[in-house]
Design an enzyme around this catalytic site. Structure first.
Site, short mmCIF file in Angstrom:
data_model
loop_
_atom_site.label_atom_id
_atom_site.label_comp_id
_atom_site.label_asym_id
_atom_site.label_seq_id
_atom_site.Cartn_x
_atom_site.Cartn_y
_atom_site.Cartn_z
CE1 TYR A 183 -8.38 -45.19 60.69
CE2 TYR A 183 -10.54 -46.04 60.07
CZ TYR A 183 -9.74 -44.99 60.51
OH TYR A 183 -10.30 -43.77 60.78
N GLY A 185 -12.18 -49.61 61.61
CA GLY A 185 -13.40 -49.96 60.89
C GLY A 185 -13.27 -51.14 59.95
CE LYS A 186 -9.14 -50.50 56.23
NZ LYS A 186 -9.60 -49.95 54.93
CG ASN A 187 -14.29 -57.00 56.76
OD1 ASN A 187 -14.66 -55.82 56.62
ND2 ASN A 187 -14.69 -57.95 55.95
#
Length: 367
Positions: A183, A185-187
């Protein structure tokens, strides 16, 4: 000063040439579904992560579902997981026809309390899904030992723990399989929904890949019924570019988290996240615990600081699980902490003066 919770725009600007080239190549070649960009990312991720198989999926939720379906988990079965997580972890259990069985969190590390797992095991239990929440690894060796004792599968939810480690072994490599979300916003984030799973089990990898592609590895040669869960070429190309930077970004996240903790040290109002021994916390989120959390969040918002709550309600207390009739006493730690946890901005591009401004603003609130 205005500080967003996540700054994907700055990340894009830093990688603009590479990202734009990758997107342009996919469009030029009309390689939107399947093809070399998918293969390239799958092979690249597996190689960097040190696993035999990486199977890309349309999103992280699907990857959990696909793993469970491919392991034969279904109606009448039970799957144990943690009380505090995103609903993907539990809803996919239900989608398989199984029953989610929740366990409270560890009071220090916020991951599943491994000392409470064994009491939840029944003759119907088929798997345990530990969630490496916020980037913090669970006591995964102890969980694996319990699972082995009862002949259960361990499926690791790594949606927030890309490249986290326990005893120098990466998240997702202890159990039969690991599930990932990409997604935005993930790392490691795409520019839309994206996901995948890892495993060293050849048979499981084949089943998962087939199930995610309508039950066929070759078009029109359907060996079973499956679902449509394919990563698209654009997201694969973008993720391939970003994957080259993940280790540098992870190091910067850890550094920024340490800056927060140093400013907050010896302060009675802010409880900072601990890091489990022998582990690398990848700090997808920097989560503090405070009193007057809602008032603090409003105060920070007025000062231009965006924060978030992960998660405002533990899973057992959502309306979706009211049929399980859980009480506060069933999950006392999760219930108590839900009014205290607050996620602060944390990303590689965050500067020290921004961290200082956020931390000092929090401290000023409690003066």
């Amino acid at each position: 000063m205005t500080i967003p919770f996540v700054d994907l725009k700055t990340q894009y600007k830093n990688l603009k040439v590479s990202i734009d080239t990758a997107i342009g190549n996919v469009i030029e070649e009309t390689a939107f579904i399947g093809g070399k960009y998918i293969i390239e990312f799958e092979e690249k991720f597996a190689r960097k992560y040190g696993v035999k198989h990486f199977v890309s999926t349309a999103n992280g939720t699907d990857s959990l579902y696909i793993i469970m379906k491919s392991l034969g988990i279904g109606p009448g079965d039970e799957v144990i997981t943690v009380a505090n997580s995103w609903i993907s972890t539990s809803e996919t259990i239900t989608q398989c026809g199984a029953k989610p069985v929740f366990v409270d969190i560890d009071p220090d590390y916020y991951t599943i309390d491994e000392t409470r797992i064994e009491e939840k095991i029944t003759s119907r239990t088929k798997a345990i899904i530990p969630v490496h929440l916020y980037g913090q690894m669970c006591e995964i060796e102890k969980i694996k030992s319990i699972a082995d004792k009862y002949n259960l599968h361990v499926i690791e939810d790594c949606a927030q723990s890309h490249f986290s480690k326990y005893k120098n072994k990466k998240a997702g490599t202890f159990g039969i399989a690991g599930s990932f979300s990409f997604y935005p916003g993930k790392n490691l984030g795409a520019y839309g929904d994206a996901g995948g799973l890892i495993t060293d089990d050849d048979e499981l990898a084949l089943k998962c890949k087939m199930f995610a592609r309508h039950g066929a590895l070759v078009k029109h040669k359907h060996k079973m019924e499956g679902i449509n869960s394919r990563l698209d070429g654009l997201q694969a190309a973008i993720l391939s570019v970003k994957l080259d930077h993940i280790e540098e970004w992870t190091a910067k996240r850890i550094e920024n988290a340490a800056c927060y903790s140093q400013i907050f040290q010896n302060n009675d109002h802010v409880i900072t996240p601990l890091v489990r021994d022998n582990s690398v916390h990848s700090f997808h989120l920097y989560v503090i615990r405070v009193k007057k959390r809602n008032d603090l969040q409003n105060y920070l918002s007025k000062k231009g600081i965006e924060t978030a709550i992960h998660y405002p309600s533990p899973l057992p207390f959502l309306e979706a699980y009211s049929y399980l009739q859980h009480k506060r006493k069933d999950f006392p730690v999760s219930y108590h902490y839900k009014e205290q946890i607050l996620s602060l901005p944390l990303y590689p591009e965050l500067k020290y003066d921004q961290i200082s401004y956020i931390a000092e603003s929090i401290l000023s609130f409690y003066k």
